[in-house]
Motif scaffolding. Structure first.
Motif, mmCIF file in Angstrom:
data_model
loop_
_atom_site.group_PDB
_atom_site.id
_atom_site.type_symbol
_atom_site.label_atom_id
_atom_site.label_comp_id
_atom_site.label_asym_id
_atom_site.label_seq_id
_atom_site.Cartn_x
_atom_site.Cartn_y
_atom_site.Cartn_z
ATOM 1 N N LEU A 86 11.020 15.896 4.451
ATOM 2 C CA LEU A 86 10.216 14.817 3.955
ATOM 3 C C LEU A 86 9.560 14.658 5.316
ATOM 4 C CD1 LEU A 86 11.044 15.631 1.704
ATOM 5 C CD2 LEU A 86 9.564 13.926 1.116
ATOM 6 N N ALA A 87 10.214 13.576 6.121
ATOM 7 C CA ALA A 87 10.613 13.265 8.056
ATOM 8 C C ALA A 87 10.156 14.131 8.870
ATOM 9 C CB ALA A 87 11.262 12.428 8.251
ATOM 10 N N GLN A 88 11.022 14.967 8.523
ATOM 11 C CA GLN A 88 10.734 15.798 9.980
ATOM 12 C C GLN A 88 9.871 16.979 10.017
ATOM 13 O OE1 GLN A 88 15.088 17.802 9.401
ATOM 14 N NE2 GLN A 88 15.667 15.338 10.120
ATOM 15 N N GLN A 89 9.325 17.123 9.127
ATOM 16 C CA GLN A 89 7.675 19.289 8.862
ATOM 17 C C GLN A 89 7.307 18.499 7.384
ATOM 18 O OE1 GLN A 89 10.813 22.125 8.749
ATOM 19 N NE2 GLN A 89 10.859 21.602 6.131
ATOM 20 N N PRO A 90 6.286 18.592 7.769
ATOM 21 C CA PRO A 90 4.907 18.061 6.674
ATOM 22 C C PRO A 90 5.115 18.513 5.690
ATOM 23 C CG PRO A 90 4.009 18.790 8.378
ATOM 24 C CD PRO A 90 5.744 19.016 9.233
ATOM 25 N N VAL A 91 5.015 18.018 4.113
ATOM 26 C CA VAL A 91 4.962 18.716 2.536
ATOM 27 C C VAL A 91 3.822 19.399 2.897
ATOM 28 C CG1 VAL A 91 7.031 17.652 2.069
ATOM 29 C CG2 VAL A 91 4.266 17.254 1.659
ATOM 30 N N THR A 92 3.501 20.221 1.753
ATOM 31 C CA THR A 92 2.202 21.328 1.841
ATOM 32 C C THR A 92 1.126 20.564 1.039
ATOM 33 O OG1 THR A 92 2.699 21.841 -0.014
ATOM 34 C CG2 THR A 92 3.520 23.521 1.561
ATOM 35 N N GLN A 93 -0.397 20.297 0.826
ATOM 36 C CA GLN A 93 -1.310 19.746 0.272
ATOM 37 C C GLN A 93 -0.348 19.821 -1.132
ATOM 38 O OE1 GLN A 93 -3.366 18.204 1.266
ATOM 39 N NE2 GLN A 93 -4.300 17.487 -0.326
ATOM 40 N N GLN A 94 -1.156 21.908 -1.000
ATOM 41 C CA GLN A 94 -0.559 21.795 -2.814
ATOM 42 C C GLN A 94 0.934 20.691 -3.264
ATOM 43 O OE1 GLN A 94 1.689 25.639 -3.420
ATOM 44 N NE2 GLN A 94 0.010 26.091 -5.635
ATOM 45 N N GLU B 75 1.094 -1.214 0.011
ATOM 46 C CA GLU B 75 -0.278 -0.148 -0.079
ATOM 47 C C GLU B 75 0.542 1.374 0.100
ATOM 48 O OE1 GLU B 75 -2.354 0.115 3.116
ATOM 49 O OE2 GLU B 75 -0.830 -0.276 5.020
ATOM 50 N N ASP B 76 1.857 1.227 0.389
ATOM 51 C CA ASP B 76 2.842 2.625 0.354
ATOM 52 C C ASP B 76 3.464 2.581 -0.872
ATOM 53 O OD1 ASP B 76 2.252 2.791 2.822
ATOM 54 O OD2 ASP B 76 4.051 1.773 3.581
ATOM 55 N N ILE B 77 2.973 1.847 -2.508
ATOM 56 C CA ILE B 77 3.787 2.079 -3.156
ATOM 57 C C ILE B 77 3.412 3.641 -3.779
ATOM 58 C CG2 ILE B 77 3.861 1.554 -5.644
ATOM 59 C CD1 ILE B 77 6.279 0.478 -3.708
ATOM 60 N N PRO B 78 1.975 3.328 -3.699
ATOM 61 C CA PRO B 78 1.973 5.327 -3.882
ATOM 62 C C PRO B 78 2.525 6.453 -3.562
ATOM 63 C CG PRO B 78 -0.094 4.340 -4.556
ATOM 64 C CD PRO B 78 1.015 2.974 -3.650
ATOM 65 N N VAL B 79 1.894 5.998 -2.516
ATOM 66 C CA VAL B 79 3.057 7.414 -1.298
ATOM 67 C C VAL B 79 4.471 7.388 -1.647
ATOM 68 C CG1 VAL B 79 3.346 7.944 0.502
ATOM 69 C CG2 VAL B 79 1.319 6.812 0.507
ATOM 70 N N LEU B 80 5.370 6.558 -2.509
ATOM 71 C CA LEU B 80 6.629 6.349 -2.543
ATOM 72 C C LEU B 80 6.777 7.489 -3.947
ATOM 73 C CD1 LEU B 80 7.789 3.194 -1.167
ATOM 74 C CD2 LEU B 80 8.875 4.677 -0.636
ATOM 75 N N ASP B 81 6.004 7.315 -4.389
ATOM 76 C CA ASP B 81 6.368 8.295 -5.869
ATOM 77 C C ASP B 81 5.444 8.880 -5.580
ATOM 78 O OD1 ASP B 81 6.980 5.617 -7.946
ATOM 79 O OD2 ASP B 81 4.864 5.465 -8.470
ATOM 80 N N VAL B 82 4.847 9.571 -5.000
ATOM 81 C CA VAL B 82 4.552 11.051 -4.649
ATOM 82 C C VAL B 82 5.990 11.998 -3.775
ATOM 83 C CG1 VAL B 82 3.049 12.647 -3.505
ATOM 84 C CG2 VAL B 82 2.065 10.895 -4.270
ATOM 85 N N ILE B 83 6.655 10.717 -2.985
ATOM 86 C CA ILE B 83 7.813 11.405 -2.213
ATOM 87 C C ILE B 83 8.588 11.755 -3.541
ATOM 88 C CG2 ILE B 83 9.145 10.394 -0.648
ATOM 89 C CD1 ILE B 83 7.665 8.877 0.880
ATOM 90 N N ASN B 84 8.951 10.379 -4.293
ATOM 91 C CA ASN B 84 9.975 10.447 -5.261
ATOM 92 C C ASN B 84 9.977 12.208 -6.224
ATOM 93 O OD1 ASN B 84 12.181 9.782 -7.147
ATOM 94 N ND2 ASN B 84 10.830 9.340 -8.878
#
Length: 953
Positions: free
Chosen positions: A389-397, A317-326
């Motif tokens: 990316l682990a320490q502070q949230p990214v933005t919704q945008q 389930e984390d694969i799509p999230v990793l794509d967003v992170i990349n």
């Protein structure tokens, strides 16, 4: 799942002769039943689901799955927009299934599968080439796949051929030895790349006891040891119907086709014994932690830093999230790594790779360092950005922009039937579910800001990563050693090999044999001419061609500006490319970041690339976002300001690329060849240098732009889902005020003759495993009346790497090369004929001699009537198949206009090829092929020099 990664590591790209004018984009589109979209403005914050099919129907809605009694899985999808079909066979056999000491056997078997069957003991590439269209094969970590995309009337013949080699492959010592040499040539090509060597070293240490830690293509040592019985064992165990997936997408009748599948594949029995498959652990359970970086040293101009993190399997389930992170980390112009590494001056380029595999994968980040930068400092900066990316949230945008871009890219990359088939085959084979992509898109749309932070902490932990450095010990550009000097000779120094019988006699026997083994097929052309585009011209001279297509939710934009490298001043080589690279850096209305964000937030793309005779414009978007794409194009092409800071960044990138090219055997060979064909002061002789790039300033860019970016020198082509009058009105609104302020520049091309004698050049690039050779001379221009006969001749000589004369002899019979091709590059003002090949250094001389012998045979003896008719059929079939691909269709329309033809040329091509006669082809062979008056350039280690090339003084 996005499939563009599939071919990235498993195949070396074909050698590209980059003097050509415009390159065709690699991944093309699909014909899905989408709603037609009228052009209306839309806010940046539009929902992702607005880009999906009508009523959110899944991409696989029209796919049907059936499993035969013998276990064969069949996926079919009817798409009737063009008379073209793709047939693909996917096997659940990849490098993950290899035993210790047999690394590369899956890939080796893929090669041997083209050597024929017991029923058809002939190179299958020749049979596929006779059918026409596009065909290839590739091996991955989890699969081996074969695909053919042809005119629809060839489908049943393909079913018969693929079913035959599933059961009856001819695996003998002769076939294996030939293909082992070919594979080793392929591996040597990989070894020429420092990126490949560093990546292989890191994966081997990261996964020391895992199949994914070994290269897919194998190692030279293991390939050399493979024997016939080992290959047969793998064939018997894995090539069976219950381990295969048959995919058919395109213009066919499902009922009739399934009946034919039953008569071919359905008759193959399911083996009684079960498949013997080695179970492998997940990468997350079998990686090794390295405390110190891996350090690779050797000759080179560019230092590298690469980091690898283990990630879960494709179904996690984390694969799509990793794509967003990349995407947030690296794929945006204002991404975290771009800001910290490139814009800071530490690096010139960042590449990332995130393979999604059945037993887990890895996430890798590759950084190309600026000269004299501390690699540890780069590594520290990279760790800081990943940790953010682990320490502070990214933005919704940021999340929404990534979702939009990833979703749109999936649709845009999947517009033609071949890619639809690859998507289905990969999903079913690797994930176990052909509907995976639909589920992936839904999961991607649910990714939240919290998910990004959670998944980053879970997998991109600095404690689990492995890092590697490449530290150059020798700079090719600065070297003064004798081995770096180009060596040359004139006159004959290599004896031609002798054939056992006259060449035409051999070819005639081959054609008789091929006709015997080719399944019965109606070779008549499919009657469906493509619709012609509507043509417009604005008052300022801009030309516009529009071709609407209601079968796609996308728009493809191709353009051309006559502002290419031919206009570079003598001392400013690289200026045209710098202008093209900086058009998107900012305008009077918006800066480069805002431009990039506007495009990315809609999932759109726009780029400019400079070639010899012009600048290519490539754009794509979802249909509803076409107004935005056109407005951005108009702004950047009319109002660029070329910011000083962005210019410096692009200069560093260009200098880095120049340094890379100086150690790349292919790039060195191309430059040497082109500058040998076209003498000093010729427009094509100019190449960038350190001095020329460093001398370019902002005023140079502004001046070049004012002179050469002009409406009367610009052509735009749009294909896709739009209303013609609406698009014409929008183009007119945005471009009608574009006026050239100074007179148009002129350029004179001097005449160029072929050499009086043989010229041989041997630039030396040390520490490389493979030699690259170019053979050729000046050729014909596009408007030459001999052009179509030359295309037929080229198809016979080297149009295909296995079925042409060059391919059949140099690759298939002698096994000297992984790839050999000939090409006719015909522009408005120049023409070049070239043969390109890659060989082991020790095989270069023999391959060159055999190649020149074949050229001599064609020059003296000509070709046969059978060859001419076969080549014409292949060219026509290939052309018809290409027009079913939106980007190739748009490119063909564009180049017809650039070369001065009417839109009707789109239809006339096939008729002109049909009209070519045997007499015309043999006349062209006598006029254009001169083996004793060619330029031969071989870039290699010094071993070639030691065996016969004379050094110039």
């Amino acid at each position: 799942m996005p499939v563009s990664y599939l071919l990235r590591r498993y195949r070396t790209p074909l050698l590209l002769f980059i003097i050509c004018l415009v390159a065709v984009i690699s991944w093309r589109g699909s014909q899905l039943a989408y709603i037609r979209v009228a052009i209306t403005p839309r806010s940046v914050g539009s929902r992702i689901m607005e880009v999906l099919p009508l009523n959110n129907k899944p991409l696989t809605k029209d796919v049907q799955k059936k499993v035969l009694k013998n276990g064969l899985t069949i996926l079919t999808k009817e798409v009737h927009s063009s008379p073209v079909v793709t047939l693909q066979v996917w096997y659940k056999l990849g490098s993950r299934d290899e035993e210790t000491g047999l690394n590369g056997i899956a890939h080796q078997l893929e090669h041997v599968m083209f050597q024929g069957t017991k029923k058809r003991p002939i190179q299958f590439g020749r049979l596929f080439n006779a059918l026409g269209g596009e065909w290839n094969a590739f091996t991955g970590y989890d699969h081996t796949a074969y695909y053919e995309t042809v005119e629809s009337n060839k489908l049943f013949a393909l079913l018969e051929l693929e079913a035959d080699r599933l059961r009856n492959a001819l695996i003998n010592a002769k076939a294996l030895e030939i293909e082992k040499r070919v594979v080793i040539s392929e591996l040597q090509g990989y070894e020429n790349s420092v990126d490949y060597r560093l990546g292989s070293a890191i994966l081997k240490q990261k996964f020391p006891n895992h199949a994914y830690g070994l290269p897919v293509g194998g190692t030279k040592a293991d390939v050399q040891k493979l024997n016939v019985e080992q290959v047969r064992k793998y064939y018997r165990n894995f090539y069976r119907p219950d381990n295969a997936v048959l995919v058919i997408v395109g213009d066919f009748n499902r009922k009739k086709t399934m009946e034919m599948v039953g008569k071919t594949f359905g008759k193959i029995p399911k083996p009684l014994q079960p498949i013997k498959r080695t179970r492998i652990a997940k990468t997350l359970d079998s990686y090794k932690i390295a405390s110190d970086p891996i350090v690779l040293k050797g000759p080179g101009n560019t230092a590298l830093v690469q980091a690898v993190y283990p990630i879960p399997d494709v179904n996690h389930e984390d694969i799509p999230v990793l794509d967003v992170i990349n995407y947030i980390l690296s794929m945006d112009k204002n991404s975290y790594l771009e800001r910290a590494l490139v814009k800071s001056g530490l690096a010139t380029e960042i590449k990332t790779y995130l393979p999604k595999l059945s037993a887990g994968g890895w996430y890798e980040i590759l950084v190309k360092a600026n000269p004299k930068q501390d690699l540890s400092k780069i590594d520290d900066a990279m760790k800081v950005e990943v940790a953010k990316l682990a320490q502070q949230p990214v933005t919704q945008q940021e999340v929404k922009r990534a979702q939009m871009k990833l979703t749109a890219s999936l649709i845009l990359d999947n517009r033609d039937i071949t890619n639809q088939g690859i998507q289905l085959g990969n999903d079913e084979t690797v994930t176990g579910d052909y509907r995976y992509t639909d589920k992936y898109l839904a999961a991607l749309n649910r990714v939240s800001v919290g998910d990004v932070q959670r998944v980053n902490r879970k997998y991109l932990n600095p404690e689990v990563r492995t890092v590697g450095f490449f530290q150059p010990t020798f700079n090719y550009k600065d070297s003064k050693s004798p081995s770096s000097v180009a060596n040359s000779s004139t006159g004959e120094i290599i004896d031609f090999p002798e054939h056992q019988s006259p060449i035409n006699e051999v070819e005639e026997k081959d054609f008789i044999q091929m006709s015997e083994y080719l399944p019965i097929v109606d070779f008549g052309p499919m009657v469906q001419e493509p619709t012609l585009p509507q043509q417009f011209s604005l008052d300022n001279g801009l030309k516009l061609l529009l071709l609407p297509d209601q079968n796609t939710p996308t728009v493809t934009l191709n353009g051309y500006v006559k502002a290419g490298q031919e206009f570079d001043p003598e001392n400013k080589g690289g200026l045209a490319a710098m202008v093209a690279a900086n058009l998107m850096s900012g305008t009077r209305e918006q800066d480069g970041i805002l431009i990039a964000n506007n495009l990315a937030s809609r999932g759109a793309g726009l780029e400019f690339e400079s070639y010899r005779e012009g600048v290519a414009i490539r754009g794509s978007s979802l249909s509803a976002d076409l107004p935005m794409l056109i407005r951005v194009l108009a702004d950047v092409i009319k109002n660029p300001i070329f910011p000083e800071k962005e210019l410096e960044i692009s200069r560093k990138k260009a200098l880095s690329k120049l340094a890379e090219n100086s150690e790349d055997p292919t790039e060195v060979a191309i430059k040497t060849f082109v500058q040998s064909v076209y003498p000093k002061h010729h427009p094509l002789h100019k190449f960038p240098s350190d001095n020329s790039l460093n001398s370019i300033n902002r005023e140079d860019l502004i001046s070049f732009n004012a002179k050469h970016y002009r409406p009367e020198s610009t052509t735009l082509v749009l294909t896709g889902n739009f209303e013609v009058q609406q698009v014409y009105s929008l183009i007119k609104e945005e471009f009608s005020d574009w006026k050239a302020k100074i007179p148009a520049p002129s350029l004179k091309y001097p005449n160029v003759d072929i050499p009086e004698n043989l010229v041989q050049l041997n630039p030396v690039v040390n520490d490389k495993a493979q030699a690259i050779t170019y053979i050729g001379h000046q050729g014909i221009k596009r408007q030459d009346s001999r052009y179509y006969a030359t295309l037929v001749l080229n198809q016979i000589l080297g149009g295909d790497t296995v079925s042409s004369r060059l391919g059949a002899e140099i690759r298939d019979r002698q096994g000297l090369t992984y790839g050999i091709y000939s090409s006719v590059n015909a522009g408005n003002n120049f023409g070049t004929f070239a043969i390109e090949m890659q060989t082991a250094p020790e095989d270069a001389r023999q391959a060159i001699a055999s190649t020149r012998k074949l050229m001599e045979d064609l020059h003296c003896q000509g070709v046969t009537a059978r060859e001419v008719e076969a080549a014409k059929r292949t060219l026509i079939s290939n052309y018809n198949v290409s027009l079913a691909q939106p980007e190739e269709l748009a490119n063909q329309i564009l180049m017809n206009e650039v070369y001065g033809f009417t839109p009707g040329e789109l239809h006339k091509f096939t008729a002109k090829i049909k009209d070519v006669s045997l007499k015309q082809v043999n006349k062209v062979a006598r006029e254009l092929l001169h083996p004793d008056k060619v330029i031969v350039v071989t870039t290699s280690p010094s071993i070639v020099i030691e065996k016969g090339y004379k050094q110039t003084k």
